[in-house]
Write an enzyme that holds these catalytic residues in place. Sequence first.
Site, PDB file in Angstrom:
ATOM      1  N   GLY A 137       0.841  -1.196   0.000  1.00 29.99           N
ATOM      2  CA  GLY A 137       0.000   0.000   0.000  1.00 29.99           C
ATOM      3  C   GLY A 137       0.871   1.238   0.000  1.00 29.99           C
ATOM      4  O   GLY A 137       1.056   1.917  -1.009  1.00 29.99           O
ATOM      5  N   ARG A 138       1.496   1.488   1.167  1.00 29.22           N
ATOM      6  CA  ARG A 138       2.285   2.708   1.359  1.00 29.22           C
ATOM      7  C   ARG A 138       3.330   2.922   0.261  1.00 29.22           C
ATOM      8  O   ARG A 138       3.426   4.000  -0.320  1.00 29.22           O
ATOM      9  CB  ARG A 138       2.987   2.612   2.720  1.00 29.22           C
ATOM     10  N   TYR A 173       0.799   8.635  15.201  1.00 31.76           N
ATOM     11  CA  TYR A 173       1.982   7.752  15.285  1.00 31.76           C
ATOM     12  C   TYR A 173       3.284   8.501  15.542  1.00 31.76           C
ATOM     13  O   TYR A 173       4.359   7.932  15.403  1.00 31.76           O
ATOM     14  CB  TYR A 173       2.164   6.987  13.962  1.00 31.76           C
ATOM     15  N   CYS A 229      -8.217  23.084  16.555  1.00 34.41           N
ATOM     16  CA  CYS A 229      -8.239  23.529  17.945  1.00 34.41           C
ATOM     17  C   CYS A 229      -7.755  22.424  18.861  1.00 34.41           C
ATOM     18  O   CYS A 229      -8.547  21.771  19.550  1.00 34.41           O
ATOM     19  CB  CYS A 229      -9.639  23.969  18.319  1.00 34.41           C
ATOM     20  N   GLU A 230      -6.478  22.187  18.813  1.00 38.19           N
ATOM     21  CA  GLU A 230      -5.884  21.126  19.614  1.00 38.19           C
ATOM     22  C   GLU A 230      -4.374  21.367  19.636  1.00 38.19           C
ATOM     23  O   GLU A 230      -3.750  21.469  18.571  1.00 38.19           O
ATOM     24  CB  GLU A 230      -6.231  19.776  18.949  1.00 38.19           C
TER      25      GLU A 230
HETATM   26  N1  LLP Z   1      -2.083  -6.068   3.827  1.00 39.50           N
HETATM   27  C1  LLP Z   1      -2.645  -6.021   5.035  1.00 39.50           C
HETATM   28  C2  LLP Z   1      -3.393  -7.169   5.510  1.00 39.50           C
HETATM   29  C3  LLP Z   1      -2.510  -4.868   5.821  1.00 39.50           C
HETATM   30  O1  LLP Z   1      -3.055  -4.850   7.031  1.00 39.50           O
HETATM   31  C4  LLP Z   1      -1.797  -3.768   5.327  1.00 39.50           C
HETATM   32  C5  LLP Z   1      -1.679  -2.544   6.118  1.00 39.50           C
HETATM   33  C6  LLP Z   1      -1.232  -3.847   4.048  1.00 39.50           C
HETATM   34  C7  LLP Z   1      -1.381  -5.026   3.324  1.00 39.50           C
HETATM   35  C8  LLP Z   1      -0.453  -2.731   3.423  1.00 39.50           C
HETATM   36  O2  LLP Z   1       0.684  -2.435   4.156  1.00 39.50           O
HETATM   37  P1  LLP Z   1       1.704  -1.318   3.582  1.00 39.50           P
HETATM   38  O3  LLP Z   1       2.299  -1.871   2.319  1.00 39.50           O
HETATM   39  O4  LLP Z   1       0.922  -0.105   3.341  1.00 39.50           O
HETATM   40  O5  LLP Z   1       2.695  -1.151   4.653  1.00 39.50           O
HETATM   41  N2  LLP Z   1      -2.417   3.800   9.047  1.00 39.50           N
HETATM   42  C9  LLP Z   1      -1.050   3.342   9.244  1.00 39.50           C
HETATM   43  C10 LLP Z   1      -0.756   2.118   8.441  1.00 39.50           C
HETATM   44  C11 LLP Z   1      -1.673   0.958   8.738  1.00 39.50           C
HETATM   45  C12 LLP Z   1      -1.355  -0.240   7.916  1.00 39.50           C
HETATM   46  C13 LLP Z   1      -2.428  -1.251   8.036  1.00 39.50           C
HETATM   47  N3  LLP Z   1      -2.260  -2.407   7.243  1.00 39.50           N
HETATM   48  C14 LLP Z   1      -0.082   4.479   8.908  1.00 39.50           C
HETATM   49  O6  LLP Z   1      -0.525   5.577   8.587  1.00 39.50           O
HETATM   50  O7  LLP Z   1       1.128   4.289   9.006  1.00 39.50           O
END
Ligand code: LLP
Length: 469
Positions: A321-322, A363, A390-391
């Site tokens: 994802g990221r 985080y 406002c925080e």
């Molecule tokens: N697959 C599963 C089952 C996941 O839970 C996640 C992310 C991904 C793939 C993708 O992971 P990535 O490639 O993005 O690292 N909100 C948090 C990140 C939460 C990630 C949750 N799961 C942040 O802003 O850092």
Amino acid sequence: MLLTEKSTAEKFILSSETNTSPNQRLLPITATINDKNHLVIGGCDVSELVTQFGSPLYILDEETLRTSASQYRDGFKEFYAGESQVIYASKAWSCMAIVSILASEGIGFDVVSGGELYTTTKALEMSGFTTEQISNKIYLHGNNKSVTELELAIDSECKIIVDNWLELETLARLTAEKQKSVNILIRLTPGIECHTHDYIRTGSIDSKFGFDANQLEGVFAFVKEKSFINCIGLHAHIGSQIFELQPHNDLAGVLADWFKKALDYGLPLTELNVGGGLGIRYTESDDPPSITDWVKTVAQAVTKACEERNLALPKLIAEPGRSMVATACVTAYTVGGRKVIPDMRTYVSVDGGMSDNPRPITYQSLYQVVIANKMRSENAETVTIAGKHCESGDILIKNIEIPDTQPGDTLVVLATGAYNYSMASNYNRIGRPAAVLVNQGEANLIIRRETYDDLVRQDLLPSRLTVNN
Ligand code: LLP
């Protein structure tokens, strides 16, 4: 400053040029500086984009997004002899334009809710994909899927990554009622530790996700008996923003062990999903591996683990994802007022904050900034960038060196493509910003800025509360 000396922002761009993996760069790959000393992304002057579309503004660079997608896709083709499919973890940022771009690069989708499933399906339909092409590449995740979400998944024939017993039992009931079969993968908790923030670590034993090792054989026996449930694979994910390669290497062994056991149970597994998790460079000191190195590690580890156990190579699925979207996007803000506390701190406020980027307050995430209309100006002061909410905790970046700024300057926070828009809120009744897609000098609005009317759209006012009643 001597003419030959480079400003910090110029150095970011220059140092990025040596990194061809988007996740290792601070700025999108098309970032340059024009003769007005302005930041240019996708051929568009960032300050002019703000004049045209307002701020805060998410600016998404199509070329960077396509480059990440192709590096993942081509990496698996190069390093893995079996079939492979990269699926984008939509939770990082799900919107129609991103779905359409990634689908055109051959990427599939990991969705975690009915809403993400709906967005993805709708975007693919509108982009001209057939129903079969759509269902084949979508996988539904989630540790507490509702009956409605499961029904939606069964009806749309996407694959379901099953997380727990209740879900499995519900699926058995629904598929029998509908007399319709479903393809599932079983999510397991691999018990692998990695160094990241506790909230985004998912693979350790103390996790709400997936089946524990001691439940798996019972699960295999259960699904084998259910004629409408085709168990086609296994899944595990260890966490997010991970810089180490070793945990991904270890995961292959854990998954391959269970893959073999499931085959021994007579389950005809064909797919192995290793999750996502590759980290990105948010600040200069971050040093993640490249997309290609990650893919190579995963592909080789799965190949080796399968060879050691005499397993035919399964279809290998990865769900980043990221690292797919983060550095393709920046957020442009307009600088507002400042507060100087002598001998203590200078706050520079911007017109957004925790509602468009909740990651610092959630985080303690760190970010880098540039001033888009002063790209060749040297840093002049250390300031704290404050949001407008406002925080007191609404601080985007603490103690960062930037050039002198005035109200009206365009301050740009880098690498905001992942988990920013997707976690944005309307805190303080501030509308979510717009997003534009930039490519070769063209800027297309891909998400409208929320208006005041949007903010009250879901509100209802019972008539007994009005003055005339
Ligand atoms: N697959 C599963 C089952 C996941 O839970 C996640 C992310 C991904 C793939 C993708 O992971 P990535 O490639 O993005 O690292 N909100 C948090 C990140 C939460 C990630 C949750 N799961 C942040 O802003 O850092």
